[in-house]
Design an enzyme around this catalytic site. Structure first.
Site, mmCIF file in Angstrom:
data_model
loop_
_atom_site.group_PDB
_atom_site.id
_atom_site.type_symbol
_atom_site.label_atom_id
_atom_site.label_comp_id
_atom_site.label_asym_id
_atom_site.label_seq_id
_atom_site.Cartn_x
_atom_site.Cartn_y
_atom_site.Cartn_z
ATOM 1 N N CYS B 267 0.833 -1.215 0.000
ATOM 2 C CA CYS B 267 0.000 0.000 0.000
ATOM 3 C C CYS B 267 0.860 1.254 0.000
ATOM 4 O O CYS B 267 1.892 1.309 0.666
ATOM 5 C CB CYS B 267 -0.911 -0.017 1.224
ATOM 6 S SG CYS B 267 -1.934 1.467 1.388
ATOM 7 N N CYS B 269 -0.398 4.420 0.773
ATOM 8 C CA CYS B 269 -1.087 5.526 1.461
ATOM 9 C C CYS B 269 -0.159 6.194 2.468
ATOM 10 O O CYS B 269 0.874 5.640 2.848
ATOM 11 C CB CYS B 269 -2.371 5.043 2.129
ATOM 12 S SG CYS B 269 -2.129 4.238 3.730
ATOM 13 N N HIS B 298 -6.018 5.009 5.593
ATOM 14 C CA HIS B 298 -5.655 3.727 4.975
ATOM 15 C C HIS B 298 -6.867 3.026 4.368
ATOM 16 O O HIS B 298 -6.829 2.591 3.205
ATOM 17 C CB HIS B 298 -4.968 2.792 5.964
ATOM 18 C CG HIS B 298 -4.783 1.423 5.381
ATOM 19 N ND1 HIS B 298 -3.777 1.141 4.487
ATOM 20 C CD2 HIS B 298 -5.539 0.295 5.468
ATOM 21 C CE1 HIS B 298 -3.901 -0.110 4.074
ATOM 22 N NE2 HIS B 298 -4.972 -0.640 4.650
#
Lengths: 333, 333
Positions: B267, B269, B298
């Protein structure tokens, strides 16, 4: 804990925060300094790459006084979380702060309640001095971390003068005024600040702990203080109290219900650039997390901006003029 | 209300949110649509310059069913805040949403509990149809706002088919599947979605209201759905439940106490770029606001990214392959 409440590090950068404070007591209890050390220290753990000042834990132990017992060796106390028996010596406080990897560490001190007898103040101040020496002795000088001594002495200028002499003899990287803003009248606090700061080493940072309102900052600087810390901008933000160049604003007041103006028309923070008093009031009344977030951004921006203005005024040798203008802007809102 | 909980508009832009949902019921009660209209609408009021979809208020009235009375004219109900008697007709719902200035408005509908008798479903669906016509009739077509009709019909495919015919005859800018995810088994929800979406106008957006988990989104798209809304990514974030490409992660679990990895290693983010599971666990255990903030960033990033991947796969005509890969990545965490 290990967070500026309601702020991401990105938001802190945006308001140009240069340093944050972390509570040793809280991190000692949870998650523990050993765990944070595994992460390479607090900077990595909380993703903050600018300076961090850690307090020594003394003030929190003092706040929980009925749970704490102070001896020559250190402070025995109970965890506010689960009642577990804990102990913190001056050496421990340094060790914990070294594990946290803060840029500025504070010596463990014995806070003195107000009022206190002169005898009590003498004993506690002497103990703080002995703890300061033990702290400096045990400190690992190779980490690059600074260690500040804390001047106690209660509301007695002569005892504070003695305390300064002792600390200066040991030699620290900065000196803090402790034991103020503990319930004494504001005038007395300012008197003690003035008398103490005047005789502190002027080539080192002078740090007034736990203070204060915007006025307190201006008055503290006027009396020789360089550094402050306080929960006020963040805590008051969560309670809906906003600081502005013209005074305080209580956002829940009905008068703001349809008010399309920003909190402070002269403010350039994210909150004031985007949101109205009416919207902020709505968020507060609705108990939205965003209320705390936006209010905190504004209040911290105000505090950081105020100190920036103070520094600029000092650099231009016009602080007295600045102070006059600061008060002139204020009015009852 | 009038906020994506725990997110600033700046953070929403950062996770590439393209549209948000606002609850008409909540804004009707507080601060009131008249007040928001004074600000030029919800976009200005909450500083969000991208599309807004407003629900009709029907679902909230349904949720407070014991406080609500449905008649031909509309819904009489009591404010959950102060018990004040309020009334919302289909025309009122349009007027309120026009005042809010949302980009997509929803017709007031009568939600149907599950289980319900066929007779109850027939009556409620017919009433929803009459309300839909009244909504379309009263709508000001010059504002540029879109109006979606809502397909009821309970768990009866034939009644849903009838409802679609009625709505299409009136003609809307988009069509929503209502009355699903109201307590029925997941298989039944998917069966109804599949049967209904298949016969909805394919040249218009098909919107599955109040759904759902990441799997639900993939399965909804598989069955022909274009749009979803759900509290799940934000609410679960506040409760410490994080969505990842390999499954769900309950951040309070002791196994994360010293875990230096980000929530999701794949991820990008803000939360995953900067913080460890251990730190997020600490924030959650300490009940810090930042816990809700970082978890919400998130989860929303995950949801928005998932739908972006879905769109790309469809554009490349490889959605079936994407769906297979999506499930392959999942494992028990």
């Amino acid at each position: 804990m290990a967070t500026v409440k309601g702020m991401t590090p990105a938001s802190l950068h945006e308001i140009k925060a240069q340093i944050i404070l972390a509570n040793t007591y809280h991190l000692f209890i949870r998650p523990g300094h050993d765990l944070i050390k595994e992460f390479g220290g607090l900077h990595t753990y909380m993703a903050w790459d600018k300076p961090i000042l850690t307090d020594s834990g003394g003030f929190q132990i003092f706040s929980l006084r009925d749970l704490a017992k102070i001896t020559e060796e250190g402070a025995a106390f109970k965890s506010h979380l689960d009642g577990a028996k804990l102990f913190l010596s001056p050496e421990d406080a340094v060790e914990v702060q070294e594990a946290l990897g803060s840029d500025i560490m504070m010596c463990l001190d014995t806070c003195i309640p107000h009022p206190a007898t002169r005898e009590e103040v003498i004993d506690a101040t002497a103990l703080t001095g002995r703890w300061a020496r033990r702290s400096r002795d045990v400190q690992n000088r190779e980490t690059g971390q600074l260690l500040f001594g804390i001047v106690q002495g209660g509301m007695h200028a002569d005892l504070r003068a003695q305390a300064i002499d002792e600390l200066v003899e040991i030699g620290f990287d900065g000196y803090a005024l402790g034991g103020l803003s503990v319930g004494e009248p504001k005038e007395l606090m300012m008197e003690m600040t003035e008398k103490t700061a005047a005789i502190m080493p002027q080539d080192y940072p002078i740090y007034l702990m736990g203070v204060g309102t915007p006025d307190d900052l201006v008055e503290g600087v006027f009396r020789g203080v360089d550094m402050f810390d306080c929960v006020m901008p963040t805590r008051n933000a969560r309670n809906g109290m906003l600081f502005t160049s013209t005074g305080r604003l209580v956002i829940k007041n009905a008068q703001y219900q349809r008010d399309q103006r920003p909190v402070d028309e002269s403010c350039s923070c994210y909150t004031c650039r985007n949101f109205s008093r009416a919207y902020l009031r709505h968020l507060y009344m609705s108990k939205e997390i965003l209320s705390s977030m936006l209010n905190t951004i504004h209040n911290l921006h105000y505090y950081v901006g105020l100190m920036e203005d103070v520094r600029k005024a000092i650099e231009k040798d016009r602080f007295m003029q600045f102070r006059k203008e600061y008060y002139a802007k204020k009015e009852i809102v």
